[in-house]
Design a protein around this motif. Structure first.
Motif, PDB file in Angstrom:
ATOM      1  N   SER A  86       0.928  -0.686  -0.425  1.00  0.00           N
ATOM      2  CA  SER A  86      -0.082  -0.138  -0.090  1.00  0.00           C
ATOM      3  C   SER A  86       0.752   1.361  -0.413  1.00  0.00           C
ATOM      4  CB  SER A  86      -1.021  -0.303   1.347  1.00  0.00           C
ATOM      5  OG  SER A  86      -1.803  -1.244   0.969  1.00  0.00           O
ATOM      6  N   GLY A  87       2.433   1.438  -0.379  1.00  0.00           N
ATOM      7  CA  GLY A  87       3.348   2.380  -0.116  1.00  0.00           C
ATOM      8  C   GLY A  87       3.975   2.692   1.132  1.00  0.00           C
ATOM      9  N   MET A  88       3.668   1.891   2.241  1.00  0.00           N
ATOM     10  CA  MET A  88       4.883   2.033   2.971  1.00  0.00           C
ATOM     11  C   MET A  88       5.898   2.074   3.188  1.00  0.00           C
ATOM     12  SD  MET A  88       4.314   0.227   7.437  1.00  0.00           S
ATOM     13  CE  MET A  88       5.480  -0.675   6.940  1.00  0.00           C
ATOM     14  N   ILE A  89       7.186   2.692   3.610  1.00  0.00           N
ATOM     15  CA  ILE A  89       7.986   2.722   3.478  1.00  0.00           C
ATOM     16  C   ILE A  89       8.605   1.994   5.387  1.00  0.00           C
ATOM     17  CG2 ILE A  89       8.426   3.702   1.390  1.00  0.00           C
ATOM     18  CD1 ILE A  89      10.159   6.577   3.258  1.00  0.00           C
ATOM     19  N   THR A  90       9.489   1.357   5.031  1.00  0.00           N
ATOM     20  CA  THR A  90      10.010   1.073   6.552  1.00  0.00           C
ATOM     21  C   THR A  90      11.184   2.442   7.140  1.00  0.00           C
ATOM     22  OG1 THR A  90      11.984   0.031   5.716  1.00  0.00           O
ATOM     23  CG2 THR A  90       9.591  -1.282   5.931  1.00  0.00           C
ATOM     24  N   LEU A  91      11.452   1.957   8.439  1.00  0.00           N
ATOM     25  CA  LEU A  91      12.557   3.060   9.108  1.00  0.00           C
ATOM     26  C   LEU A  91      13.860   2.853   8.035  1.00  0.00           C
ATOM     27  CD1 LEU A  91      11.305   2.362  13.056  1.00  0.00           C
ATOM     28  CD2 LEU A  91      10.959   4.165  11.670  1.00  0.00           C
ATOM     29  N   LYS A  92      13.874   1.369   8.038  1.00  0.00           N
ATOM     30  CA  LYS A  92      15.689   1.659   7.433  1.00  0.00           C
ATOM     31  C   LYS A  92      15.511   1.858   5.991  1.00  0.00           C
ATOM     32  CE  LYS A  92      18.328  -2.212   6.727  1.00  0.00           C
ATOM     33  NZ  LYS A  92      18.900  -3.814   6.547  1.00  0.00           N
ATOM     34  N   GLN A  93      14.171   1.873   5.876  1.00  0.00           N
ATOM     35  CA  GLN A  93      14.594   2.546   3.483  1.00  0.00           C
ATOM     36  C   GLN A  93      14.406   4.117   4.107  1.00  0.00           C
ATOM     37  OE1 GLN A  93      10.695   0.443   2.700  1.00  0.00           O
ATOM     38  NE2 GLN A  93      11.148  -0.686   1.437  1.00  0.00           N
ATOM     39  N   ASP A  94      13.513   4.105   5.054  1.00  0.00           N
ATOM     40  CA  ASP A  94      13.307   6.470   5.655  1.00  0.00           C
ATOM     41  C   ASP A  94      15.083   5.911   5.525  1.00  0.00           C
ATOM     42  OD1 ASP A  94      11.831   8.437   5.016  1.00  0.00           O
ATOM     43  OD2 ASP A  94      11.882   8.505   7.175  1.00  0.00           O
ATOM     44  N   GLY A  95      15.446   5.726   6.607  1.00  0.00           N
ATOM     45  CA  GLY A  95      16.604   5.952   6.964  1.00  0.00           C
ATOM     46  C   GLY A  95      17.240   6.048   5.807  1.00  0.00           C
ATOM     47  N   PHE A  96      17.443   4.683   5.111  1.00  0.00           N
ATOM     48  CA  PHE A  96      18.668   4.982   3.794  1.00  0.00           C
ATOM     49  C   PHE A  96      18.482   6.036   2.615  1.00  0.00           C
ATOM     50  CE2 PHE A  96      19.505  -0.087   3.945  1.00  0.00           C
ATOM     51  CZ  PHE A  96      20.765  -0.077   4.567  1.00  0.00           C
ATOM     52  N   ILE A  97      17.171   6.211   2.814  1.00  0.00           N
ATOM     53  CA  ILE A  97      16.877   7.194   1.627  1.00  0.00           C
ATOM     54  C   ILE A  97      17.567   8.730   2.175  1.00  0.00           C
ATOM     55  CG2 ILE A  97      15.207   9.262   0.780  1.00  0.00           C
ATOM     56  CD1 ILE A  97      13.750   6.329   1.062  1.00  0.00           C
ATOM     57  N   LYS A  98      17.526   8.811   3.715  1.00  0.00           N
ATOM     58  CA  LYS A  98      18.008  10.393   4.237  1.00  0.00           C
ATOM     59  C   LYS A  98      19.358  10.117   3.741  1.00  0.00           C
ATOM     60  CE  LYS A  98      14.081  11.759   7.492  1.00  0.00           C
ATOM     61  NZ  LYS A  98      13.270  11.598   6.736  1.00  0.00           N
ATOM     62  N   ALA A  99      20.482   8.817   4.491  1.00  0.00           N
ATOM     63  CA  ALA A  99      21.562   8.533   4.030  1.00  0.00           C
ATOM     64  C   ALA A  99      22.238   9.309   2.626  1.00  0.00           C
ATOM     65  CB  ALA A  99      22.312   7.538   5.017  1.00  0.00           C
ATOM     66  N   LEU A 100      21.725   8.625   1.511  1.00  0.00           N
ATOM     67  CA  LEU A 100      21.071   8.743  -0.109  1.00  0.00           C
ATOM     68  C   LEU A 100      21.506  10.458  -0.552  1.00  0.00           C
ATOM     69  CD1 LEU A 100      19.835   5.288  -1.550  1.00  0.00           C
ATOM     70  CD2 LEU A 100      22.567   6.225  -1.818  1.00  0.00           C
ATOM     71  N   ARG A 101      20.510  11.018   0.469  1.00  0.00           N
ATOM     72  CA  ARG A 101      20.181  12.302   0.882  1.00  0.00           C
ATOM     73  C   ARG A 101      21.717  13.415   1.575  1.00  0.00           C
ATOM     74  NH1 ARG A 101      13.730  12.466   1.621  1.00  0.00           N
ATOM     75  NH2 ARG A 101      13.263  12.244  -0.692  1.00  0.00           N
ATOM     76  N   GLY A 102      22.431  13.082   1.895  1.00  0.00           N
ATOM     77  CA  GLY A 102      23.556  13.338   2.586  1.00  0.00           C
ATOM     78  C   GLY A 102      23.117  13.743   4.100  1.00  0.00           C
ATOM     79  N   GLU A 103      21.910  13.532   4.309  1.00  0.00           N
ATOM     80  CA  GLU A 103      21.129  14.243   5.804  1.00  0.00           C
ATOM     81  C   GLU A 103      22.298  13.836   7.201  1.00  0.00           C
ATOM     82  OE1 GLU A 103      17.489  14.130   4.783  1.00  0.00           O
ATOM     83  OE2 GLU A 103      16.709  15.928   3.697  1.00  0.00           O
ATOM     84  N   ILE A 104      22.010  11.572   6.745  1.00  0.00           N
ATOM     85  CA  ILE A 104      22.771  11.676   8.510  1.00  0.00           C
ATOM     86  C   ILE A 104      23.750  10.555   7.828  1.00  0.00           C
ATOM     87  CG2 ILE A 104      20.691  11.932   9.241  1.00  0.00           C
ATOM     88  CD1 ILE A 104      19.823   8.652   8.595  1.00  0.00           C
ATOM     89  N   PRO A 105      24.301  10.458   8.858  1.00  0.00           N
ATOM     90  CA  PRO A 105      25.439   8.994   8.800  1.00  0.00           C
ATOM     91  C   PRO A 105      24.772   7.774   8.462  1.00  0.00           C
ATOM     92  CG  PRO A 105      25.884  10.503  10.528  1.00  0.00           C
ATOM     93  CD  PRO A 105      24.413  11.208   9.935  1.00  0.00           C
ATOM     94  N   ILE A 106      25.478   6.420   7.277  1.00  0.00           N
ATOM     95  CA  ILE A 106      24.753   5.707   7.483  1.00  0.00           C
ATOM     96  C   ILE A 106      24.878   5.268   8.843  1.00  0.00           C
ATOM     97  CG2 ILE A 106      27.183   4.712   6.591  1.00  0.00           C
ATOM     98  CD1 ILE A 106      23.133   3.950   5.242  1.00  0.00           C
ATOM     99  N   GLU A 107      25.894   5.122   9.835  1.00  0.00           N
ATOM    100  CA  GLU A 107      25.728   4.106  10.796  1.00  0.00           C
ATOM    101  C   GLU A 107      24.407   4.383  11.159  1.00  0.00           C
ATOM    102  OE1 GLU A 107      30.271   5.238   9.064  1.00  0.00           O
ATOM    103  OE2 GLU A 107      27.961   6.078   9.445  1.00  0.00           O
ATOM    104  N   GLU A 108      24.212   5.506  11.346  1.00  0.00           N
ATOM    105  CA  GLU A 108      22.538   5.881  12.281  1.00  0.00           C
ATOM    106  C   GLU A 108      21.927   5.064  11.949  1.00  0.00           C
ATOM    107  OE1 GLU A 108      22.456   8.257  15.055  1.00  0.00           O
ATOM    108  OE2 GLU A 108      24.051   7.925  14.848  1.00  0.00           O
ATOM    109  N   VAL A 109      21.540   4.691  10.935  1.00  0.00           N
ATOM    110  CA  VAL A 109      20.347   3.914  10.311  1.00  0.00           C
ATOM    111  C   VAL A 109      20.145   2.221  11.403  1.00  0.00           C
ATOM    112  CG1 VAL A 109      19.457   2.925   8.696  1.00  0.00           C
ATOM    113  CG2 VAL A 109      20.412   4.561   7.868  1.00  0.00           C
ATOM    114  N   TYR A 110      21.995   1.854  10.768  1.00  0.00           N
ATOM    115  CA  TYR A 110      22.280   0.599  11.176  1.00  0.00           C
ATOM    116  C   TYR A 110      22.251   1.411  13.380  1.00  0.00           C
ATOM    117  CZ  TYR A 110      23.939  -0.958   6.821  1.00  0.00           C
ATOM    118  OH  TYR A 110      23.689  -1.306   5.693  1.00  0.00           O
ATOM    119  N   ARG A 111      22.268   1.392  13.709  1.00  0.00           N
ATOM    120  CA  ARG A 111      22.026   2.456  15.510  1.00  0.00           C
ATOM    121  C   ARG A 111      20.974   2.128  15.568  1.00  0.00           C
ATOM    122  NH1 ARG A 111      20.799   6.393  18.538  1.00  0.00           N
ATOM    123  NH2 ARG A 111      20.764   7.552  17.151  1.00  0.00           N
TER     124      ARG A 111
END
Length: 439
Positions: free
Chosen positions: A411-436
């Protein structure tokens, strides 16, 4: 007398290194001046000034909590900045009772009671004119009383939803179910994940002259003009459930309940939603879909959940890359493959496909602005489930979490991990924060 101001627990040393300022706004007082003022007040044994300088210092580096902890040989002061505790300074044990008494007097607590924990509140204006409301908690320890102060900055602006990190299609979803005249909207996540900020940002959008908004909170963290805010008092049996019952006799349009804690509260909230009210609240679960299971476990029938729930917002807070020392780099091939696999099938409304063509990630090299940490400030990562007919039909069948999750994704929901990856790819957060934040 030896003093220390540092980032990691050291031996007591006379040198001081200023910690990071947590946001782009410059402090009114420079960090070296604040450090020196706190240090000098400790050396002079000026207890009122110690407390005032400590709180002023904490607000200028945007700390959320102050920890005053007696240890075996000294007392340490730590501030929680961007979700992480940092050691600020240490002072001798012999002045600690006076510091505790000063804070207790300011908070309306019993200064002669040291055997049991106490909770209180104090209001103070800092040296730079900030009006603060602090929640104070004391705890007896083997070395003396520990104090934790939660800082509520009354002058702090309530952020917009996009400033919190609600972006793209997630923002569109929230706007859709917040425009509905009735239903339940829940914000979920662990303690310290920013749920209250999200609720207040929502209330800021909904706050208009033509609607009656009532809130039931414990405690009332921000006072907002236009809202009818009520403080819970469990000691006289004035709790969320009784507040909700009262609200229904106060002709409300929108009701905000601080937290769904039991079956009685969720039952009244759903009844309020089904009788034409928009109800906002928080609940402690780990995911959006997990919230549906939690409500079912509370004894609410699936058909009532499907009829009343409009949306569920699961969130976490992550540290942002410092904008002053940001640099981009190409991640390892294995990480690129993992991100592409995780983001496979994500709609373009959430993710710009160009970000995956030649992925770059950002990190902070470390600078004076961020205290050489490479991160400064925090951002939300979100998982937003918008209730639709398909998910509702599965609830009627008492479907397990896995089936509900798969349908929510369709239905179009993205997960926390996916949203984290998207923000990391945009250069907003370090990738390590997603795994934290995501297991």
């Amino acid at each position: 007398m030896a003093l220390t101001q540092v980032e990691t627990p050291p031996k007591i040393q006379p040198t001081m290194a200023a910690p990071a300022v947590s946001a782009t706004a410059e402090p009114k007082f420079s960090i070296p001046v604040l450090v020196s003022s706190l240090q000098n007040s400790i050396i002079a044994g000026n207890i009122p000034q110690i407390v005032l300088h400590m709180i002023t210092y904490a607000t200028n580096i945007l700390a959320s909590d102050i920890h005053i902890e007696p240890l075996e040989k000294f007392v340490r002061i730590r501030f929680r900045v961007d979700g992480v505790l940092r050691l600020i300074i240490e002072y001798p044990l012999n002045i600690h009772p006076a510091v505790v008494s000063r804070i207790k007097i300011m908070s309306g607590l019993k200064i002669d009671e040291q055997r049991v924990p106490q909770d209180g509140r104090l209001q103070i204006v800092t040296e730079d004119g900030k009006s603060l409301d602090l929640r104070v908690s004391t705890l007896p320890t083997v070395n003396g009383e520990k104090i934790v102060m939660r800082i509520q900055d009354k002058s702090k602006k309530i952020p917009e939803l996009d400033e919190l990190g609600v972006q793209g299609e997630n923002l569109n979803k929230m706007e859709r179910f917040l425009k509905l005249p009735n239903g339940v909207v829940l914000v979920t996540g662990p303690t310290g994940s920013g749920k209250t900020n999200t609720l207040y940002s929502i209330l800021r959008r909904l706050n208009q002259v033509g609607v009656n908004i009532m809130t039931f909170e414990d405690p009332v963290e921000y006072q907002m003009d236009g809202l009818n805010q009520s403080q819970m008092k469990p000691e006289i049996k004035y709790d969320f459930a009784s507040g909700l019952r009262t609200a229904l006799r106060q002709d409300p349009n929108i009701i905000m309940v601080g937290e769904i804690r039991d079956q009685e509260t969720i039952d009244i909230a759903i009844r309020a939603a089904l009788t034409g009210h928009l109800v906002l609240s928080t609940i402690h679960t780990n995911s959006a879909v997990g919230t549906l299971t939690r409500i079912t476990d509370m004894g609410v029938p699936g058909f009532m959940i499907a009829s009343a729930i409009r949306g569920i917002i699961a969130q976490r807070l992550v540290r942002k890359v410092c904008t002053d020392c940001k640099e981009f780099y190409t991640p390892e091939t294995a990480l690129i493959m993992e991100m592409k696999k995780e983001l496979e099938g994500v709609d373009e409304k959430h993710l710009d496909p160009q970000l995956l063509v030649s992925p770059k990630l950002a990190r902070g090299k470390g600078c004076a602005k961020c205290g050489n940490l490479g991160t400064r400030g925090r951002l939300g990562v979100f998982e937003i489930l918008e209730m639709d007919r398909e998910v509702g039909a599965l609830l009627l069948k008492n479907s397990p979490d896995t089936i509900l999750f798969d349908q929510a994704r369709k239905s179009g929901m993205i997960t926390l991990k996916q949203d984290g990856f998207i923000k990391a790819l945009r250069g907003e957060i370090p990738i390590e924060e997603v795994y934290r934040i995501v297991v």
